[in-house]
Scaffold this active site. Sequence first.
Site, PDB file in Angstrom:
ATOM      1  N   SER A 100      -5.845   1.619 -11.027  1.00 22.72           N
ATOM      2  CA  SER A 100      -6.503   2.177  -9.722  1.00 22.72           C
ATOM      3  C   SER A 100      -7.047   3.553  -9.725  1.00 22.72           C
ATOM      4  O   SER A 100      -6.495   4.503 -10.588  1.00 22.72           O
ATOM      5  CB  SER A 100      -5.655   2.004  -8.422  1.00 22.72           C
ATOM      6  OG  SER A 100      -6.160   2.702  -7.347  1.00 22.72           O
ATOM      7  N   TYR A 133       1.725   3.591  -3.058  1.00 24.53           N
ATOM      8  CA  TYR A 133       0.618   2.806  -3.953  1.00 24.53           C
ATOM      9  C   TYR A 133       0.183   3.845  -4.974  1.00 24.53           C
ATOM     10  O   TYR A 133       0.106   3.271  -6.200  1.00 24.53           O
ATOM     11  CB  TYR A 133      -0.824   2.359  -3.060  1.00 24.53           C
ATOM     12  CG  TYR A 133      -1.632   1.696  -3.620  1.00 24.53           C
ATOM     13  CD1 TYR A 133      -1.520   0.387  -4.146  1.00 24.53           C
ATOM     14  CD2 TYR A 133      -2.866   2.345  -4.230  1.00 24.53           C
ATOM     15  CE1 TYR A 133      -2.374  -0.338  -4.837  1.00 24.53           C
ATOM     16  CE2 TYR A 133      -3.725   1.874  -4.978  1.00 24.53           C
ATOM     17  CZ  TYR A 133      -3.501   0.087  -5.191  1.00 24.53           C
ATOM     18  OH  TYR A 133      -4.615  -0.454  -5.974  1.00 24.53           O
TER      19      TYR A 133
END
Length: 261
Positions: free
Chosen positions: A144, A157
């Site tokens: 990501s 995250y």
Amino acid sequence: MKLFDLTGKIALVTGGTHGLGMAMAKGLAGAGAELVINDIDTGRLETAVEEYKSHGFKASGYLFDVTDEKAVVEAVSKIESEIGGIDILVNNAGIIQRTPAIEMEPADFRKVIDVDLVAPFIMAKTVAKGMISRGGGKIINICSMMSELGRDTVSAYASAKGGLKMLTRNLATEWAKHNIQINGIGPGYFATSQTAPIRVDGHPFNEFIIGRTPAGRWGDPEDLAGTAVFLSSKASDFVNGQVVYVDGGILATIGKPSNEQ
């Protein structure tokens, strides 16, 4: 085009039942790969398999929890017995919890780490054993932009995805000698059903993303297909331990002044 041909290859895509995972899986199938997808929801899994088959792709679904090592070992063994050796693994399954760090419970933090970081390790470790015995393979970890950047409310995250970047590099270091290439894909902001509510004209976040992205738009899920095919194919045989960011240029720039057109 033989460099990118995946005919005869078997690709396992975790969480490949919807969204970006499905877009990448369709890209692999379009290049000739046979798909094996996983989920923890029976209905979602069955619907996705039918979707792939409606496009003429060969696809099978297996129900198991990627965080459960015993279940993963059993599922991989079953897949290799029923379908064949796994040539390509895409560690796509993941979750996110948006909670300010000061308010986040350790149990919730651990859950995100477990799904987004520990599970890819379990999957890679299990599948790599077969790849080593067969002389090679491809593993793609879905990282990501949060592997590089921080953002409010996503501490768990970002921690997991930053760790996944380093796991990618370490597994490449250990397994390159076995002709296994382990790389990552770091998606930017994409137009999916999850982002639909914030992609409406006039929404502050929609305007922010369009203004922050040099390409001037949200990504289309199909924009990920080419990178997935490249990292799964012979074309990337000497590419290892890298993360390819498919983000329209966000990470290349600090942005532009708000009054600049």
